[in-house]
Design a protein around this motif. Structure first.
Motif, PDB file in Angstrom:
ATOM      1  N   ARG A  15       0.807  -1.186  -0.164  1.00  0.00           N
ATOM      2  CA  ARG A  15      -0.064  -0.086  -0.111  1.00  0.00           C
ATOM      3  C   ARG A  15       0.807   1.375   0.273  1.00  0.00           C
ATOM      4  N   ARG A  16       1.952   0.992   0.723  1.00  0.00           N
ATOM      5  CA  ARG A  16       2.995   2.352   0.915  1.00  0.00           C
ATOM      6  C   ARG A  16       3.612   2.501  -0.685  1.00  0.00           C
ATOM      7  N   MET A  17       4.099   1.704  -1.244  1.00  0.00           N
ATOM      8  CA  MET A  17       4.521   1.749  -2.560  1.00  0.00           C
ATOM      9  C   MET A  17       3.493   2.525  -3.602  1.00  0.00           C
ATOM     10  N   ILE A  18       2.162   1.965  -3.555  1.00  0.00           N
ATOM     11  CA  ILE A  18       1.278   2.676  -4.407  1.00  0.00           C
ATOM     12  C   ILE A  18       0.923   4.104  -3.995  1.00  0.00           C
ATOM     13  N   ARG A  19       0.739   4.315  -2.818  1.00  0.00           N
ATOM     14  CA  ARG A  19       0.631   5.646  -2.219  1.00  0.00           C
ATOM     15  C   ARG A  19       2.080   6.440  -2.858  1.00  0.00           C
ATOM     16  N   LEU A  20       2.897   6.065  -2.624  1.00  0.00           N
ATOM     17  CA  LEU A  20       4.342   6.921  -2.781  1.00  0.00           C
ATOM     18  C   LEU A  20       4.457   7.271  -4.432  1.00  0.00           C
ATOM     19  N   GLU A  21       3.707   6.063  -5.066  1.00  0.00           N
ATOM     20  CA  GLU A  21       3.779   6.220  -6.441  1.00  0.00           C
ATOM     21  C   GLU A  21       2.790   7.514  -7.124  1.00  0.00           C
TER      22      GLU A  21
ATOM     23  N   PHE B 143      -4.355  11.069  -1.045  1.00  0.00           N
ATOM     24  CA  PHE B 143      -5.877  10.733  -1.020  1.00  0.00           C
ATOM     25  C   PHE B 143      -6.433   9.783  -2.233  1.00  0.00           C
ATOM     26  N   ALA B 144      -5.650  10.349  -3.364  1.00  0.00           N
ATOM     27  CA  ALA B 144      -6.236   9.397  -4.654  1.00  0.00           C
ATOM     28  C   ALA B 144      -5.805   8.195  -4.657  1.00  0.00           C
ATOM     29  N   ALA B 145      -4.586   7.833  -3.919  1.00  0.00           N
ATOM     30  CA  ALA B 145      -4.311   6.480  -3.685  1.00  0.00           C
ATOM     31  C   ALA B 145      -4.933   5.505  -2.771  1.00  0.00           C
ATOM     32  N   LEU B 146      -5.788   6.148  -1.895  1.00  0.00           N
ATOM     33  CA  LEU B 146      -6.386   5.347  -1.019  1.00  0.00           C
ATOM     34  C   LEU B 146      -7.118   4.088  -1.208  1.00  0.00           C
ATOM     35  N   ILE B 147      -7.955   4.204  -2.276  1.00  0.00           N
ATOM     36  CA  ILE B 147      -8.942   3.194  -2.794  1.00  0.00           C
ATOM     37  C   ILE B 147      -7.995   2.310  -3.543  1.00  0.00           C
ATOM     38  N   PRO B 148      -7.106   2.583  -4.579  1.00  0.00           N
ATOM     39  CA  PRO B 148      -6.298   1.707  -5.194  1.00  0.00           C
ATOM     40  C   PRO B 148      -5.339   0.855  -4.316  1.00  0.00           C
ATOM     41  N   ALA B 149      -4.868   1.448  -3.200  1.00  0.00           N
ATOM     42  CA  ALA B 149      -3.927   0.830  -2.483  1.00  0.00           C
ATOM     43  C   ALA B 149      -4.639  -0.334  -1.559  1.00  0.00           C
ATOM     44  N   PHE B 150      -5.936   0.308  -1.141  1.00  0.00           N
ATOM     45  CA  PHE B 150      -6.830  -0.929  -0.277  1.00  0.00           C
ATOM     46  C   PHE B 150      -6.844  -1.859  -1.093  1.00  0.00           C
ATOM     47  N   ARG B 151      -7.456  -1.756  -2.597  1.00  0.00           N
ATOM     48  CA  ARG B 151      -7.880  -2.713  -3.231  1.00  0.00           C
ATOM     49  C   ARG B 151      -6.499  -3.830  -3.543  1.00  0.00           C
ATOM     50  N   ALA B 152      -5.394  -3.257  -3.899  1.00  0.00           N
ATOM     51  CA  ALA B 152      -4.074  -4.014  -4.066  1.00  0.00           C
ATOM     52  C   ALA B 152      -3.739  -4.793  -2.868  1.00  0.00           C
ATOM     53  N   GLY B 153      -3.915  -4.260  -1.764  1.00  0.00           N
ATOM     54  CA  GLY B 153      -3.742  -4.987  -0.470  1.00  0.00           C
ATOM     55  C   GLY B 153      -4.346  -6.287  -0.095  1.00  0.00           C
ATOM     56  N   ARG B 154      -5.513  -6.158  -0.738  1.00  0.00           N
ATOM     57  CA  ARG B 154      -6.748  -7.000  -0.429  1.00  0.00           C
ATOM     58  C   ARG B 154      -6.564  -8.345  -1.312  1.00  0.00           C
ATOM     59  N   MET B 155      -5.655  -8.094  -2.218  1.00  0.00           N
ATOM     60  CA  MET B 155      -5.513  -9.275  -3.348  1.00  0.00           C
ATOM     61  C   MET B 155      -5.225 -10.601  -2.870  1.00  0.00           C
ATOM     62  N   ASN B 156      -5.641 -11.499  -3.259  1.00  0.00           N
ATOM     63  CA  ASN B 156      -5.414 -13.089  -2.739  1.00  0.00           C
ATOM     64  C   ASN B 156      -4.272 -13.400  -3.500  1.00  0.00           C
ATOM     65  N   VAL B 157      -3.140 -13.667  -2.962  1.00  0.00           N
ATOM     66  CA  VAL B 157      -1.760 -13.878  -3.368  1.00  0.00           C
ATOM     67  C   VAL B 157      -1.810 -14.930  -4.578  1.00  0.00           C
ATOM     68  N   LEU B 158      -2.405 -16.187  -4.450  1.00  0.00           N
ATOM     69  CA  LEU B 158      -2.430 -17.341  -5.465  1.00  0.00           C
ATOM     70  C   LEU B 158      -3.229 -17.088  -6.600  1.00  0.00           C
ATOM     71  N   ASN B 159      -4.223 -16.100  -6.210  1.00  0.00           N
ATOM     72  CA  ASN B 159      -5.150 -15.727  -7.361  1.00  0.00           C
ATOM     73  C   ASN B 159      -4.592 -14.939  -8.566  1.00  0.00           C
ATOM     74  N   ALA B 160      -3.796 -13.661  -7.775  1.00  0.00           N
ATOM     75  CA  ALA B 160      -3.028 -12.734  -8.233  1.00  0.00           C
ATOM     76  C   ALA B 160      -1.792 -13.492  -9.227  1.00  0.00           C
ATOM     77  N   ILE B 161      -1.062 -14.371  -8.851  1.00  0.00           N
ATOM     78  CA  ILE B 161      -0.131 -15.193  -9.656  1.00  0.00           C
ATOM     79  C   ILE B 161      -0.817 -15.780 -10.623  1.00  0.00           C
ATOM     80  N   ALA B 162      -2.052 -16.395 -10.333  1.00  0.00           N
ATOM     81  CA  ALA B 162      -2.640 -17.342 -11.581  1.00  0.00           C
ATOM     82  C   ALA B 162      -3.145 -16.487 -12.796  1.00  0.00           C
ATOM     83  N   THR B 163      -3.186 -14.911 -12.520  1.00  0.00           N
ATOM     84  CA  THR B 163      -3.882 -14.068 -13.397  1.00  0.00           C
ATOM     85  C   THR B 163      -3.190 -14.102 -14.812  1.00  0.00           C
ATOM     86  N   ASP B 164      -4.093 -14.190 -15.726  1.00  0.00           N
ATOM     87  CA  ASP B 164      -3.518 -14.350 -17.151  1.00  0.00           C
ATOM     88  C   ASP B 164      -3.269 -12.904 -17.318  1.00  0.00           C
TER      89      ASP B 164
END
Length: 855
Positions: A773-779, A834-855
């Motif tokens: 989340r910090r990485m996305i906020r800093l970006e 402020f702009a990064a709050l929602i995207p960072a929150f959604r990124a943090g909630r990703m399921n790791v295995l599902n994310a790796i399996a994404t095509d």
């Protein structure tokens, strides 16, 4: 049909990704439609008011506008004999004389002004049968004598007035008191004017200073007689050309024209800000479709492999854009009506009454909103659509995303640099212009070219600027900070477009801040150098004689100077003429305002039959000291005045003023045509300034329409006025900044989706949710600061150039409001967070295995 089905499927499959772009379209369309509905409603309100208050035929003094007040403060009038002749005209049902004046102030027993706080006039007059068209007495009765008055219900409600309360009316002819015996309610919407009525004899005596005279005559047509016919009959009865005779429509149109020009200024100013919001929204839409196309590269490649043509793919993306435009525009039209109602409520709370009963939504308003929203959206999506059409079938075998077109990037860079260079040269040329009028056109061209140039070269600048910002800001965050920097640099085109959206709004904020601060600093500097008086007395109306007398009799003052603007026509020795008038002041005025002279002696201009002129006027008309000018005073006689001095026009205060003495004015103007003071100046005995200031304020307490200011007050008032104007502009620009923030949110949200597998891999090798989340906020912060840095730098350049042009008009001090600039820059970092709050929150909630399996 296949293209449409595919587009519909893609649109609804990515509806979440389209949502913020739709909000941008919604906001922009809402602002346009809201502006149109609001101004149309205002026009409807005034149209109904003017139609209701106009008689069938009106007779008034020749060449007098319905909303004008002569310079002497007394309304122009016509004799009662005209009323008698008008009554005899064929087709007259009834005729009556009316008295009306807008140069009055009404105060209650506590000496509080009963007028509007929004600038709407206070209207005093006699109660007539014609008033029954627009008003009805709802309490008490009409005034019947010199001590009785009636007020409108809106004014009574705002100021808690009731029957029996005493009001004092301050007019140029003197003060008089009366008790409220009636309250009348408007049948139509009253936009905010305060109205008081007296009986006819009192209105004539106290408002006109004469009996047997009226400001206009109202005539009602008999049954079967048209207004045009009645007008011709009245003209025949009273004499053609002697007076102005108007039908109800003509009288209402004259009133409407004055209000209409004011409303046009409001409308086009607000539409200008809506255009800025649309411009910012274009970047959001371009970014959205560019990222969607990049993410669907494999999908588009498969479509191409099974037979879809470039044109079909291109059309598919444009159909999606059309759907987005239609959806956002429809919602925007509805939101625009709501915005208009909100503005009306806001104006009503501020004192300008507007009723939703008059809400006007013309058929063209939703059409304009829909067409504008759809066209802008489709145009913004055109480039991403072309890019989609270029995807080859082989792209289906690669990972999502297409390599950048190096040739296109080079061409883009060259075009951007050429435009930026041309714009910079235009700004340089404007800064060195000899005339402000000539330089302003070049300045406009420079602003447009540099803005477009910066937008185009934004991706080129992104690499260097983001690295600098990251070196200063992100070095403290270790590996997370370095990853945020690389993410921001991964797609310079995307970062540049996202930053450009924020850049536009902040560039305008910075430019206006520099101009506003420079105006205040320049005016303050000139006040310090030129103003030699201790106190300045002025108000929204000319200073009535009784108030001027109160100033003159205040103890502790060493001198009091009267200052009047006079309407006059000047004719120079070369035969040229103008109607800008002259200024009549006391011989002490050169002590109150120290003016530079380029020739002659300014004190001599206050001698017998003498005057001064400004240097620009003298140069244009080849006037020199000793020449004689012909001055025809309006309402008076014509004078031959000798030019005794030429004043420099290098300042703002009284620039171009032509001075003559009060005695010269009295010689050529009859007493009843001499205007009240526009402004007065007073100076105290040395060491007794505080006591004199207090005494002067006490003397002016009975006249709340005027303000007494010392130099400190005057400077603060100037600063406050410019500050209020800037705050209003900043509020309108906030819409563009909100859309830009939506753009940052959308870019990050789509970027998170684009990097789903990457995020999953980083989480798998040990990155925590907090670090992610910090990485996305800093970006986001880096992108926001990139846009802020470009915008503020560009805006300060525009502002500095504009100040150079203002210097030609006397505003010579350039002041950069560093606290504002630094505050906006720091605020941009918080915008990024402020702009990064929602995207960072959604990124943090990703399921790791599902994310790796994404095509």
């Amino acid at each position: 049909m296949t293209v449409l089905k595919t587009s519909m499927r893609n649109f609804f499959a990515h509806k979440g990704r389209m949502a913020l772009s739709a909000v941008a379209v919604l906001l922009s369309v809402a602002f346009v439609c809201g502006t149109l509905v609001f101004t149309d409603t205002m026009n409807t309100t005034f149209d109904k008011l003017f139609a209701a208050t106009s008689s069938d035929v009106t007779v008034s003094p020749k060449a007098v506008k319905s909303d004008s007040t002569p310079q002497n403060g007394r309304p122009d009038s016509l004799p009662a004999s005209v009323l008698e002749r008008a009554k005899k005209a064929e087709g007259v049902k009834y005729a009556e004389g009316a008295v009306s004046s807008m140069n009055v102030t009404v105060v209650n027993s506590a000496n509080k002004n009963m007028g509007s706080s929004t600038g709407a006039p206070t209207i005093a007059g006699n109660w007539t049968r014609n008033d029954l068209r627009s008003m009805e007495i709802t309490s008490g009765h009409a005034p019947r004598g010199p001590t009785e008055t009636m007020v409108d219900a809106d004014t009574a409600g705002k100021h808690h007035l009731k029957l029996g309360d005493e009001l004092r009316t301050i007019a140029v002819t003197g003060d008089f008191k009366a008790r409220i015996v009636g309250i009348a309610t408007f049948k139509v919407t009253n936009p905010g004017a305060a109205v008081v009525y007296f009986d006819t004899a009192t209105a004539q005596r106290e408002l006109l200073g004469a009996t047997g005279r009226f400001t206009n005559i109202n005539l009602s047509a008999a049954t079967g007689v048209t207004n045009d016919t009645l007008k011709q009959n009245v003209i025949s009865s009273i004499g053609a050309g002697a007076y102005k005779v108007q039908t109800q429509k003509e009288y209402a149109d004259e009133n409407r024209s004055g209000v209409g020009s004011f409303m046009d200024v409001i409308k086009y100013a607000m539409l200008g800000f809506a255009g800025i919001a649309f411009l910012v929204g274009i970047f959001l839409i371009i970014n959205t479709f560019s990222m969607l196309v990049a993410q669907r590269t494999r999908e588009i490649g498969l479509m191409r492999a099974i037979g879809s043509s470039r044109k079909q793919v291109n059309r598919s993306v444009l159909v999606e854009a059309t759907l987005l435009g239609v959806f956002g525009s429809i919602l925007g039209v509805g939101a625009g009506v709501g915005l208009a109602v909100g503005l009306m409520k806001l104006m009503s709370a501020a004192g300008m009454d507007l009723s939703t009963r008059d809400l006007t939504v013309k058929a063209t308003t939703p059409v304009i909103g829909l067409v504008l929203g759809v066209v802008v959206t489709v145009l913004a999506a055109y480039l991403p659509a072309r890019r989609a059409g270029k995807v080859s079938p082989m792209a289906a075998l690669r990972d999502a995303g297409t390599p950048a077109d190096g040739k296109a990037g080079l061409v883009r860079g060259i075009i951007g640099l050429v435009l930026t260079g041309a714009g910079t040269f235009a700004l340089f040329t404007a800064a060195h212009a000899d005339k402000a009028s000539d330089g302003s056109l070049v300045l406009g061209a420079g602003v447009v070219l540099t803005l477009i140039g910066f937008v185009i070269i934004g991706p080129l600048l992104a690499g260097g600027v983001v690295r600098v910002i990251s070196a200063v800001l992100l070095r403290f965050f270790g590996p997370v900070g370095r990853m945020a920097e690389r993410n921001a640099l991964r797609n310079p085109r995307r970062t540049g477009a996202t930053g450009a959206a924020l850049m536009i709004g902040l560039a305008l904020v910075a430019c206006l801040s520099v101009v506003g601060s420079s105006m205040v600093a320049s005016a303050t500097d000139e006040l310090d150098k030129t103003v030699g008086t201790d106190f300045i007395i002025q108000g929204n109306q000319r200073i009535v004689p009784q108030a001027a007398k109160a100033v003159e009799t205040t103890p502790g003052l060493t001198r009091v100077t009267h200052y009047r603007d006079l309407e006059a026509k000047l004719t120079t020795p070369d035969g040229a003429s103008d109607t800008q008038g002259v200024t009549a002041a006391d011989p002490t005025y050169p002590q109150d305002l120290r003016r530079k002279t380029t020739a002659g002696d300014l004190n001599a201009a206050y001698g017998k039959d003498s005057m001064s002129v400004g240097s620009k006027f003298a140069t244009e008309h080849h006037v020199k000291v000793g020449d004689t000018l012909t001055v025809a005073f309006k309402g008076g006689s014509t004078a031959k005045l000798k030019v005794a001095a030429i004043t420099a026009d290098d300042g703002v205060i009284d620039q171009g003023a032509r001075y003559t003495s009060t005695e010269t004015m009295r010689k050529y103007l009859p007493a009843n045509r001499i205007p009240p003071d526009q402004i007065m100046f007073a100076s105290a005995k040395k060491g007794q300034e505080k006591q004199a200031y207090a005494a002067l304020k006490k003397s002016m307490e009975p006249y709340p329409q005027y303000q007494v200011r010392d130099q400190t007050d005057y400077k603060q008032e100037l600063k406050d006025q410019i500050g209020q104007l800037l705050n209003m502009v900043y509020g309108l620009l906030a819409l563009a900044i909100v859309v830009a923030v939506l753009g940052v949110i959308n870019t990050l949200a789509l970027s998170v989706v684009e990097r789903t597998r990457e995020i999953g891999l980083m989480r798998a090798i040990g990155m925590s949710r907090r670090q992610l989340r910090r990485m996305i906020r800093l970006e986001s912060v880096v992108i926001a600061l990139f846009g802020a840095l470009l915008g503020l730098g560009l805006g300060m350049g525009w502002g500095a150039t504009a100040q150079k042009l203002l210097a030609l008009e006397g505003l010579k001090v350039l002041e950069i409001p560093w606290p504002t600039i630094i505050g906006v820059f720091i605020g941009s970092a918080f915008v990024g967070l402020f702009a990064a709050l929602i995207p960072a929150f959604r990124a943090g909630r990703m399921n790791v295995l599902n994310a790796i399996a994404t095509d």
